[in-house]
Design a protein around this motif. Structure first.
Motif, PDB file in Angstrom:
ATOM      1  N   PRO A  39      22.625  38.716  33.602  1.00 23.24           N
ATOM      2  CA  PRO A  39      22.601  38.487  32.154  1.00 23.24           C
ATOM      3  C   PRO A  39      24.041  38.304  31.913  1.00 23.24           C
ATOM      4  CG  PRO A  39      21.277  40.336  32.259  1.00 23.24           C
ATOM      5  CD  PRO A  39      22.027  40.192  33.625  1.00 23.24           C
ATOM      6  N   CYS A  40      24.303  37.244  30.895  1.00 27.99           N
ATOM      7  CA  CYS A  40      25.781  36.507  30.794  1.00 27.99           C
ATOM      8  C   CYS A  40      25.739  35.761  29.459  1.00 27.99           C
ATOM      9  CB  CYS A  40      26.172  35.604  31.733  1.00 27.99           C
ATOM     10  SG  CYS A  40      27.632  34.792  31.402  1.00 27.99           S
ATOM     11  N   ARG A  41      26.687  36.382  28.318  1.00 22.07           N
ATOM     12  CA  ARG A  41      26.902  35.750  27.148  1.00 22.07           C
ATOM     13  C   ARG A  41      27.627  34.366  27.208  1.00 22.07           C
ATOM     14  NH1 ARG A  41      25.016  37.399  22.520  1.00 22.07           N
ATOM     15  NH2 ARG A  41      24.303  39.313  23.317  1.00 22.07           N
ATOM     16  N   VAL A  42      27.022  33.455  26.654  1.00 24.33           N
ATOM     17  CA  VAL A  42      27.820  32.247  26.792  1.00 24.33           C
ATOM     18  C   VAL A  42      27.495  31.248  25.416  1.00 24.33           C
ATOM     19  CG1 VAL A  42      28.217  30.020  27.514  1.00 24.33           C
ATOM     20  CG2 VAL A  42      27.978  31.896  29.355  1.00 24.33           C
TER      21      VAL A  42
ATOM     22  N   ARG B 251      17.254  25.806  36.767  1.00 22.42           N
ATOM     23  CA  ARG B 251      18.622  26.125  37.044  1.00 22.42           C
ATOM     24  C   ARG B 251      19.604  24.946  36.929  1.00 22.42           C
ATOM     25  NH1 ARG B 251      19.792  29.595  42.412  1.00 22.42           N
ATOM     26  NH2 ARG B 251      20.737  27.642  43.142  1.00 22.42           N
ATOM     27  N   LYS B 252      20.783  25.104  36.233  1.00 23.48           N
ATOM     28  CA  LYS B 252      21.843  24.119  36.415  1.00 23.48           C
ATOM     29  C   LYS B 252      23.087  24.673  36.779  1.00 23.48           C
ATOM     30  CE  LYS B 252      19.760  23.367  31.456  1.00 23.48           C
ATOM     31  NZ  LYS B 252      19.076  24.422  31.491  1.00 23.48           N
ATOM     32  N   PRO B 253      23.929  23.912  37.159  1.00 26.20           N
ATOM     33  CA  PRO B 253      25.372  24.014  37.728  1.00 26.20           C
ATOM     34  C   PRO B 253      26.173  24.967  36.688  1.00 26.20           C
ATOM     35  CG  PRO B 253      24.995  21.976  38.285  1.00 26.20           C
ATOM     36  CD  PRO B 253      23.856  22.289  37.198  1.00 26.20           C
ATOM     37  N   VAL B 254      26.703  25.930  37.103  1.00 27.15           N
ATOM     38  CA  VAL B 254      27.719  26.758  36.110  1.00 27.15           C
ATOM     39  C   VAL B 254      28.942  25.618  35.747  1.00 27.15           C
ATOM     40  CG1 VAL B 254      29.476  28.497  36.174  1.00 27.15           C
ATOM     41  CG2 VAL B 254      27.376  28.950  37.146  1.00 27.15           C
ATOM     42  N   ASP B 255      29.294  25.681  34.609  1.00 27.70           N
ATOM     43  CA  ASP B 255      30.161  24.714  33.739  1.00 27.70           C
ATOM     44  C   ASP B 255      31.442  25.522  33.337  1.00 27.70           C
ATOM     45  OD1 ASP B 255      29.388  25.546  31.309  1.00 27.70           O
ATOM     46  OD2 ASP B 255      27.678  24.146  31.428  1.00 27.70           O
TER      47      ASP B 255
ATOM     48  N   CYS C  14      22.431  32.863  38.063  1.00 33.40           N
ATOM     49  CA  CYS C  14      21.361  33.010  38.987  1.00 33.40           C
ATOM     50  C   CYS C  14      21.952  32.981  40.611  1.00 33.40           C
ATOM     51  CB  CYS C  14      20.557  31.925  38.812  1.00 33.40           C
ATOM     52  SG  CYS C  14      18.863  31.805  39.794  1.00 33.40           S
ATOM     53  N   TRP C  15      21.402  33.839  41.495  1.00 37.83           N
ATOM     54  CA  TRP C  15      22.034  34.007  42.782  1.00 37.83           C
ATOM     55  C   TRP C  15      21.005  34.035  43.672  1.00 37.83           C
ATOM     56  CZ3 TRP C  15      22.426  37.651  46.232  1.00 37.83           C
ATOM     57  CH2 TRP C  15      23.222  37.629  47.367  1.00 37.83           C
ATOM     58  N   ARG C  16      20.967  33.315  44.892  1.00 37.92           N
ATOM     59  CA  ARG C  16      19.888  33.787  45.920  1.00 37.92           C
ATOM     60  C   ARG C  16      20.560  34.176  47.343  1.00 37.92           C
ATOM     61  NH1 ARG C  16      15.431  29.442  46.432  1.00 37.92           N
ATOM     62  NH2 ARG C  16      17.355  28.092  46.364  1.00 37.92           N
ATOM     63  N   MET C  17      20.277  34.975  47.901  1.00 35.11           N
ATOM     64  CA  MET C  17      20.922  35.686  49.112  1.00 35.11           C
ATOM     65  C   MET C  17      21.023  34.408  50.034  1.00 35.11           C
ATOM     66  SD  MET C  17      20.206  38.919  51.372  1.00 35.11           S
ATOM     67  CE  MET C  17      18.478  39.145  50.898  1.00 35.11           C
ATOM     68  N   GLY C  18      22.053  34.391  50.565  1.00 35.62           N
ATOM     69  CA  GLY C  18      22.614  33.112  51.499  1.00 35.62           C
ATOM     70  C   GLY C  18      23.595  32.091  50.794  1.00 35.62           C
ATOM     71  N   GLU C  19      23.340  32.214  49.352  1.00 33.09           N
ATOM     72  CA  GLU C  19      24.361  31.298  48.679  1.00 33.09           C
ATOM     73  C   GLU C  19      25.708  32.123  48.722  1.00 33.09           C
ATOM     74  OE1 GLU C  19      21.338  29.269  45.496  1.00 33.09           O
ATOM     75  OE2 GLU C  19      22.588  30.932  44.850  1.00 33.09           O
ATOM     76  N   THR C  20      26.807  31.417  48.700  1.00 35.62           N
ATOM     77  CA  THR C  20      28.097  31.859  49.224  1.00 35.62           C
ATOM     78  C   THR C  20      28.720  32.240  47.619  1.00 35.62           C
ATOM     79  OG1 THR C  20      29.281  29.862  48.822  1.00 35.62           O
ATOM     80  CG2 THR C  20      28.573  30.751  51.320  1.00 35.62           C
ATOM     81  N   ALA C  21      28.264  31.828  46.554  1.00 40.42           N
ATOM     82  CA  ALA C  21      28.969  32.196  45.175  1.00 40.42           C
ATOM     83  C   ALA C  21      27.937  31.839  44.128  1.00 40.42           C
ATOM     84  CB  ALA C  21      29.980  31.478  45.044  1.00 40.42           C
ATOM     85  N   ILE C  22      28.056  32.373  43.085  1.00 41.44           N
ATOM     86  CA  ILE C  22      27.236  32.235  42.060  1.00 41.44           C
ATOM     87  C   ILE C  22      27.421  30.859  41.114  1.00 41.44           C
ATOM     88  CG2 ILE C  22      26.480  32.938  39.663  1.00 41.44           C
ATOM     89  CD1 ILE C  22      27.242  35.786  40.759  1.00 41.44           C
ATOM     90  N   GLU C  23      26.754  29.928  41.469  1.00 45.60           N
ATOM     91  CA  GLU C  23      26.834  28.567  40.999  1.00 45.60           C
ATOM     92  C   GLU C  23      25.729  27.979  40.144  1.00 45.60           C
ATOM     93  OE1 GLU C  23      27.538  26.769  44.696  1.00 45.60           O
ATOM     94  OE2 GLU C  23      29.359  27.236  45.094  1.00 45.60           O
ATOM     95  N   HIS C  24      24.917  28.895  39.773  1.00 45.09           N
ATOM     96  CA  HIS C  24      24.007  28.352  38.805  1.00 45.09           C
ATOM     97  C   HIS C  24      23.386  29.138  37.828  1.00 45.09           C
ATOM     98  CE1 HIS C  24      23.235  25.979  42.647  1.00 45.09           C
ATOM     99  NE2 HIS C  24      22.778  25.118  41.893  1.00 45.09           N
ATOM    100  N   TRP C  25      22.933  28.931  36.546  1.00 46.80           N
ATOM    101  CA  TRP C  25      22.571  29.562  35.611  1.00 46.80           C
ATOM    102  C   TRP C  25      21.284  28.994  35.003  1.00 46.80           C
ATOM    103  CZ3 TRP C  25      21.995  27.901  30.327  1.00 46.80           C
ATOM    104  CH2 TRP C  25      22.516  26.550  30.270  1.00 46.80           C
ATOM    105  N   HIS C  26      20.551  29.654  34.209  1.00 40.73           N
ATOM    106  CA  HIS C  26      19.451  29.150  33.528  1.00 40.73           C
ATOM    107  C   HIS C  26      19.191  30.147  32.036  1.00 40.73           C
ATOM    108  CE1 HIS C  26      16.914  32.471  34.991  1.00 40.73           C
ATOM    109  NE2 HIS C  26      17.632  32.191  36.079  1.00 40.73           N
ATOM    110  N   THR C  27      18.412  29.266  31.286  1.00 41.03           N
ATOM    111  CA  THR C  27      17.764  30.055  30.090  1.00 41.03           C
ATOM    112  C   THR C  27      16.915  31.321  30.452  1.00 41.03           C
ATOM    113  OG1 THR C  27      16.270  28.846  29.487  1.00 41.03           O
ATOM    114  CG2 THR C  27      18.466  28.305  28.587  1.00 41.03           C
ATOM    115  N   ILE C  28      16.778  32.134  29.738  1.00 45.84           N
ATOM    116  CA  ILE C  28      15.782  33.280  29.919  1.00 45.84           C
ATOM    117  C   ILE C  28      14.273  32.238  29.981  1.00 45.84           C
ATOM    118  CG2 ILE C  28      14.539  35.084  28.847  1.00 45.84           C
ATOM    119  CD1 ILE C  28      17.495  36.206  27.998  1.00 45.84           C
ATOM    120  N   GLU C  29      14.081  31.582  28.921  1.00 43.40           N
ATOM    121  CA  GLU C  29      12.736  30.886  29.057  1.00 43.40           C
ATOM    122  C   GLU C  29      12.552  29.935  30.329  1.00 43.40           C
ATOM    123  OE1 GLU C  29      15.241  30.567  26.459  1.00 43.40           O
ATOM    124  OE2 GLU C  29      14.275  32.191  25.325  1.00 43.40           O
ATOM    125  N   ASP C  30      13.620  29.299  30.614  1.00 43.68           N
ATOM    126  CA  ASP C  30      13.426  28.087  31.734  1.00 43.68           C
ATOM    127  C   ASP C  30      13.151  28.697  33.090  1.00 43.68           C
ATOM    128  OD1 ASP C  30      13.781  26.278  29.929  1.00 43.68           O
ATOM    129  OD2 ASP C  30      15.717  25.831  30.383  1.00 43.68           O
TER     130      ASP C  30
END
Length: 147
Positions: free
Chosen positions: A96-99, A128-132, A107-123
């Motif tokens: 959870p992140c406040r923006v 998933r969208k790229p972190v901006d 959003c992160w999945r094992m094997g990814e080198t960094a947290i590069e995505h996010w999504h709304t709770i509903e979606d």
């Protein structure tokens, strides 16, 4: 609900990856034993009964339960940190992140080198969208706050 900056979430990845690996390995080991016990039951049924090493079967059940307990403990530890386990098999976690006055999920999945995505709770994961820059600004401004 605890919220994380992207930097806070990123710093937890080594620990979380270790806990996820422990949970994944435990789940796979438990599934393998369960398959053995299911096959034994099937053979007993098909042959109309057979001699079974009860001590060995009991030991396997105890071993399977120990693996499942490790899985539960690992997931509980991740949960106690405030991170959401979405899928143990793929190692999918949400932070959870406040923006912009909205709670979203990094959003992160094992094997990814960094947290590069996010999504709304509903979606969910499909959204998933790229972190901006909003996430990086949030991270920088929280680090510059006086104590």
């Amino acid at each position: 609900m605890k919220t994380f900056t992207i930097d806070e979430a990123q710093s937890l990845l080594p620990l979380l990856e270790s806990l996820l690996k422990r949970a994944t390995e435990g789940k796979r080991a438990a599934q393998a034993i369960e398959a053995e016990l299911t096959e034994l039951g099937r053979r007993i049924y098909l042959t109309g009964g057979m001699r079974v090493n009860l001590a060995e079967t009991g030991r396997k059940r105890t071993e399977m339960e120990a693996h499942l307990q490790r899985v539960k403990e690992s997931i509980a530890e991740i949960d106690s940190i405030g991170v959401q386990v979405k899928d143990v098999e793929t190692g999918l976690l949400d932070f959870p992140c406040r923006v912009d006055d909205q709670v979203v999920l990094l959003c992160w999945r094992m094997g990814e080198t960094a947290i590069e995505h996010w999504h709304t709770i509903e979606d969910g994961f499909q959204g998933r969208k790229p972190v901006d820059e909003r996430f990086k600004r949030r991270s920088n401004s929280s680090n510059n706050r006086p104590n």
